[in-house]
Design a protein around this motif. Structure first.
Motif, PDB file in Angstrom:
ATOM      1  N   GLY A 136      23.374   8.459  15.185  1.00  0.00           N
ATOM      2  CA  GLY A 136      22.839   7.135  14.918  1.00  0.00           C
ATOM      3  C   GLY A 136      22.974   6.204  16.101  1.00  0.00           C
ATOM      4  O   GLY A 136      22.041   5.482  16.468  1.00  0.00           O
ATOM      5  N   SER A 137      24.137   6.202  16.745  1.00  0.00           N
ATOM      6  CA  SER A 137      24.345   5.344  17.907  1.00  0.00           C
ATOM      7  C   SER A 137      23.421   5.724  19.046  1.00  0.00           C
ATOM      8  O   SER A 137      22.858   4.854  19.727  1.00  0.00           O
ATOM      9  CB  SER A 137      25.804   5.429  18.355  1.00  0.00           C
ATOM     10  N   ARG A 138      23.243   6.987  19.257  1.00  0.00           N
ATOM     11  CA  ARG A 138      22.372   7.459  20.340  1.00  0.00           C
ATOM     12  C   ARG A 138      20.932   7.038  20.094  1.00  0.00           C
ATOM     13  O   ARG A 138      20.224   6.603  21.008  1.00  0.00           O
ATOM     14  CB  ARG A 138      22.474   8.976  20.431  1.00  0.00           C
ATOM     15  N   ASP A 139      20.494   7.131  18.852  1.00  0.00           N
ATOM     16  CA  ASP A 139      19.112   6.771  18.541  1.00  0.00           C
ATOM     17  C   ASP A 139      18.878   5.275  18.727  1.00  0.00           C
ATOM     18  O   ASP A 139      17.851   4.854  19.262  1.00  0.00           O
ATOM     19  CB  ASP A 139      18.795   7.174  17.107  1.00  0.00           C
ATOM     20  N   VAL A 140      19.831   4.453  18.306  1.00  0.00           N
ATOM     21  CA  VAL A 140      19.689   3.010  18.456  1.00  0.00           C
ATOM     22  C   VAL A 140      19.694   2.622  19.931  1.00  0.00           C
ATOM     23  O   VAL A 140      18.894   1.794  20.378  1.00  0.00           O
ATOM     24  CB  VAL A 140      20.817   2.286  17.686  1.00  0.00           C
ATOM     25  N   LYS A 141      20.574   3.212  20.710  1.00  0.00           N
ATOM     26  CA  LYS A 141      20.607   2.910  22.142  1.00  0.00           C
ATOM     27  C   LYS A 141      19.283   3.278  22.798  1.00  0.00           C
ATOM     28  O   LYS A 141      18.763   2.540  23.645  1.00  0.00           O
ATOM     29  CB  LYS A 141      21.749   3.703  22.794  1.00  0.00           C
ATOM     30  N   ARG A 142      18.726   4.414  22.379  1.00  0.00           N
ATOM     31  CA  ARG A 142      17.462   4.836  22.973  1.00  0.00           C
ATOM     32  C   ARG A 142      16.349   3.845  22.638  1.00  0.00           C
ATOM     33  O   ARG A 142      15.478   3.573  23.460  1.00  0.00           O
ATOM     34  CB  ARG A 142      17.096   6.226  22.480  1.00  0.00           C
ATOM     35  N   ARG A 143      16.383   3.279  21.429  1.00  0.00           N
ATOM     36  CA  ARG A 143      15.364   2.290  21.061  1.00  0.00           C
ATOM     37  C   ARG A 143      15.504   1.027  21.906  1.00  0.00           C
ATOM     38  O   ARG A 143      14.522   0.422  22.311  1.00  0.00           O
ATOM     39  CB  ARG A 143      15.480   1.953  19.581  1.00  0.00           C
ATOM     40  N   TYR A 144      16.738   0.612  22.158  1.00  0.00           N
ATOM     41  CA  TYR A 144      16.953  -0.578  22.974  1.00  0.00           C
ATOM     42  C   TYR A 144      16.489  -0.366  24.420  1.00  0.00           C
ATOM     43  O   TYR A 144      15.984  -1.274  25.066  1.00  0.00           O
ATOM     44  CB  TYR A 144      18.434  -0.958  22.989  1.00  0.00           C
ATOM     45  N   MET A 145      16.685   0.843  24.927  1.00  0.00           N
ATOM     46  CA  MET A 145      16.389   1.111  26.326  1.00  0.00           C
ATOM     47  C   MET A 145      15.011   1.715  26.523  1.00  0.00           C
ATOM     48  O   MET A 145      14.644   2.078  27.632  1.00  0.00           O
ATOM     49  CB  MET A 145      17.444   2.069  26.896  1.00  0.00           C
ATOM     50  N   LYS A 146      14.236   1.819  25.465  1.00  0.00           N
ATOM     51  CA  LYS A 146      12.969   2.546  25.543  1.00  0.00           C
ATOM     52  C   LYS A 146      12.026   1.924  26.562  1.00  0.00           C
ATOM     53  O   LYS A 146      11.351   2.629  27.329  1.00  0.00           O
ATOM     54  CB  LYS A 146      12.300   2.582  24.169  1.00  0.00           C
ATOM     55  N   HIS A 147      11.958   0.578  26.604  1.00  0.00           N
ATOM     56  CA  HIS A 147      11.009  -0.061  27.511  1.00  0.00           C
ATOM     57  C   HIS A 147      11.397   0.141  28.963  1.00  0.00           C
ATOM     58  O   HIS A 147      10.575  -0.024  29.861  1.00  0.00           O
ATOM     59  CB  HIS A 147      10.923  -1.549  27.197  1.00  0.00           C
ATOM     60  N   LYS A 148      12.635   0.519  29.224  1.00  0.00           N
ATOM     61  CA  LYS A 148      13.069   0.760  30.592  1.00  0.00           C
ATOM     62  C   LYS A 148      12.978   2.218  30.983  1.00  0.00           C
ATOM     63  O   LYS A 148      13.170   2.563  32.131  1.00  0.00           O
ATOM     64  CB  LYS A 148      14.520   0.300  30.770  1.00  0.00           C
ATOM     65  N   ARG A 149      12.681   3.101  30.027  1.00  0.00           N
ATOM     66  CA  ARG A 149      12.769   4.529  30.301  1.00  0.00           C
ATOM     67  C   ARG A 149      11.477   5.275  30.039  1.00  0.00           C
ATOM     68  O   ARG A 149      11.467   6.491  30.011  1.00  0.00           O
ATOM     69  CB  ARG A 149      13.868   5.145  29.424  1.00  0.00           C
ATOM     70  N   ASP A 150      10.398   4.567  29.799  1.00  0.00           N
ATOM     71  CA  ASP A 150       9.156   5.244  29.463  1.00  0.00           C
ATOM     72  C   ASP A 150       8.703   6.182  30.568  1.00  0.00           C
ATOM     73  O   ASP A 150       8.060   7.192  30.302  1.00  0.00           O
ATOM     74  CB  ASP A 150       8.045   4.225  29.183  1.00  0.00           C
ATOM     75  N   ASP A 151       9.009   5.833  31.800  1.00  0.00           N
ATOM     76  CA  ASP A 151       8.567   6.658  32.906  1.00  0.00           C
ATOM     77  C   ASP A 151       9.695   7.482  33.487  1.00  0.00           C
ATOM     78  O   ASP A 151       9.573   8.039  34.577  1.00  0.00           O
ATOM     79  CB  ASP A 151       7.955   5.772  34.025  1.00  0.00           C
ATOM     80  N   GLY A 152      10.836   7.558  32.786  1.00  0.00           N
ATOM     81  CA  GLY A 152      11.964   8.317  33.324  1.00  0.00           C
ATOM     82  C   GLY A 152      11.676   9.798  33.345  1.00  0.00           C
ATOM     83  O   GLY A 152      10.993  10.339  32.487  1.00  0.00           O
TER      84      GLY A 152
END
Length: 570
Positions: free
Chosen positions: A192-208
């Motif tokens: 759950g924590s990993r999924d929430v963190k990924r949602r918060y950082m999604k706009h910064k990682r789209d091109d990662g």
């Protein structure tokens, strides 16, 4: 009234059947007449309808064992001239019925009869008239145990036959309970924590570069149906072709568990202050990303642990510890990777697997020739298996209480991975929903507690029925009703059912807002300088891989990480 009487008779018959099955296993205590090694217990299989055995060893008579294995004892000519007065003869199996053997032994003064069997042990049967005629116990002893008796104690031995009562609950259940609930709680929280963190950082990682491999897999209804069909097919194939497919399962477990162990240990290794340098430039698969040396050593360690278990998997003294550690790592890795996006998907998966578990445990005994459950037969290993291998997809702990069941049939208590993973996916969903609606993790705690209660009910049913139980029969109602009822009580059932509580653009966490209030770098600088990772309260397992794309500015030999941080990319 008639219906109630019929139900009462059915219940009484069921209880009698349970008692009979529970008493079929016994023990034979063997001691040397010459005062050699201290006594040792061996498994025997007996029929209490011939004669009952005492439950206490102190009440069992210690009698001389007469080695008469050169005879099958089927005719009076097979009897010794002096008879078996106050002895327990040991004879070979075959050529006549159990009744004929025990009748001859009793007529010659024997106080019991042990029959050596090179085949699978079966309860020595007879009819009601024969049971009433015979007054001495008769039991089967495996040929392997007979060889061990003669090798350890010699030919001059004394034996005592007894059948201690099975304890209602073995203490190893406490260990299994702690491991199972701990894995579900930790895996659900981590996922759950990993999924929430990924949602918060999604706009910064789209091109990662690592975005695709870091994404969790959302389970769809089609995937659920395919998965259940595959489970049914594999279980049936294992039932009919166990000796061939068991090695395939062992190989899959070694590969998957080593991957899971790497995923669990990598966040800890990332905190080490050494080994940050990377390997040289190359074009090899995986290595072309130039992983850190410490992560490469971790990968080798995880593979080595898996290989050691694979080689020594049948060492009952300690191999179960490695299997449980690898199994827990595999479960945590699966809970992190597989994601149920809605409570609707959770309900569908859990109910379908609920039916699957009940069918293969309680219904299949009526469909098989042996009358055994397909699920229990596969999980514990078929009795007629030539390989004697066991499936590794279970948590196993040796029985801590001395009992015939521990010595004869099942020396370990088992809990399948499915009984951890299936409710664990619901626990992970509850944690993600908790964070999104800011409910102080009330769903996560409630569902975890419900899982623990369901597991306790499973253990109680196991103790009362003395037979394998479909754990999902108790775990699924406990977790589903608790989480759904809590959502209804909080008036959030609509959001909980559809997952609409997960906002597309969730509010920034405190660490992100603090960063936004600081001085902002120029856009030109953003294009030329690497971004520093933001600190986070949520540990992100995907950053633990320690792998970054090849850095053209770093030297070809082992060099420190350019960003100077664990897992950072140049």
């Amino acid at each position: 009234m008639a219906a109630a009487a019929a139900l009462a008779r059915l219940a009484a018959a069921f209880l009698l059947l349970m008692v009979q099955v529970a008493c079929e296993y016994g023990m034979v205590r063997v001691v040397s007449e010459t005062g050699g090694p201290r006594g040792k217990d061996y498994c025997i299989l007996y029929n209490p309808q011939w004669a009952h055995l005492p439950h206490d060893l102190s009440k069992a008579s210690l009698l001389q064992l007469r080695d008469w294995t050169s005879s099958v004892l089927c005719s009076p000519a097979d009897l010794p001239a002096t008879g078996f007065s106050n002895q327990i003869p040991l004879v070979a199996r075959g050529n006549c019925t159990f009744y004929e053997k025990v009748r001859l032994a009793q007529g010659s003064g024997a106080r019991g009869l042990l029959i050596v069997s090179k085949e699978t042990l079966v309860p020595p049967g007879g009819n009601k008239t024969q049971y009433e005629e015979i007054g001495i116990p008769v039991a089967l002893l495996s040929h392997k145990d007979v060889l061990d008796v003669f090798k350890t104690f010699g030919r001059a031995v004394r034996v005592a036959l007894y059948a201690p009562s099975e304890p209602l609950l073995d203490y190893n259940m406490v260990i299994i309970f702690i491991m199972a609930v701990g894995t579900v709680a930790l895996g659900g929280y981590w996922a759950g924590s990993r999924d929430v963190k990924r949602r918060y950082m999604k706009h910064k990682r789209d091109d990662g570069p690592d975005k695709q491999e870091d994404e969790a897999v959302d389970v769809t209804p089609v995937m659920t149906c395919v998965f259940v069909v595959m489970c049914c097919s594999m279980l049936v194939l294992l039932y009919f072709f166990y000796d061939h497919l068991v090695y395939v399962i062992i190989g899959i477990f070694c590969l998957a568990s080593s991957t899971g162990l790497y995923s669990c240990l990598s966040p800890l290794v990332q905190r080490l202050p050494f080994g940050k340098c990377r390997i040289w430039d190359n074009s090899l698969p995986y290595f072309h990303k130039r992983p850190q040396v410490r992560m490469l050593l971790l990968a080798l360690f995880c593979v080595a642990v898996s290989v050691v278990w694979g080689v020594f998997r049948n060492e009952d003294q300690w191999a179960w510890v490695l299997q449980d550690a690898l199994g827990i790592a595999f479960c945590l890795y699966t809970l992190k990777t597989i994601r149920l996006p809605t409570f609707k998907a959770c309900t569908l998966l859990l109910l379908v697997l609920f039916v699957y578990d009940v069918f293969f445990v309680f219904i299949t005994p009526f469909l098989t020739k042996s009358g055994n459950s397909i699920m229990v037969e596969v999980a514990t290993g078929p009795t007629n298996s030539a390989t004697r291998e066991k499936l590794p997809m279970v948590l196993k702990v040796p029985r801590l209480n001395a009992s015939p069941l521990a010595l004869c049939d099942r020396p370990f208590s088992l809990l399948g991975f499915g009984d951890i993973l299936v409710p664990g996916l619901l626990v992970a969903y509850c944690h993600r929903f908790d964070v999104q609606v800011q409910s102080s993790r009330v769903y996560f705690v409630a569902c975890t507690v419900a899982y623990g209660i369901g597991l306790l009910v499973t253990f109680m049913a196991l103790a009362l029925m003395q037979r394998g139980q479909p754990a999902l029969l108790y775990l699924v109602p406990c977790t589903l009703i608790t989480s759904g009822g809590l959502a209804l009580w909080r008036r959030e059932l609509g959001m909980f059912w559809t997952g609409s509580g997960f906002a597309k653009d969730p509010p920034q966490p405190s660490w992100a807002l603090a960063s936004a209030e600081g001085p902002q770098p120029l856009r030109d600088a953003e294009a030329t300088q690497p971004q520093q990772p933001q600190p986070s309260e949520l540990a992100e397992p995907e950053d633990a891989a320690g792998v970054s794309p090849q850095d053209p500015t770093s030297p070809a030999h082992c060099a420190p990480d350019p960003a100077g941080l664990p897992g950072a990319s140049a």
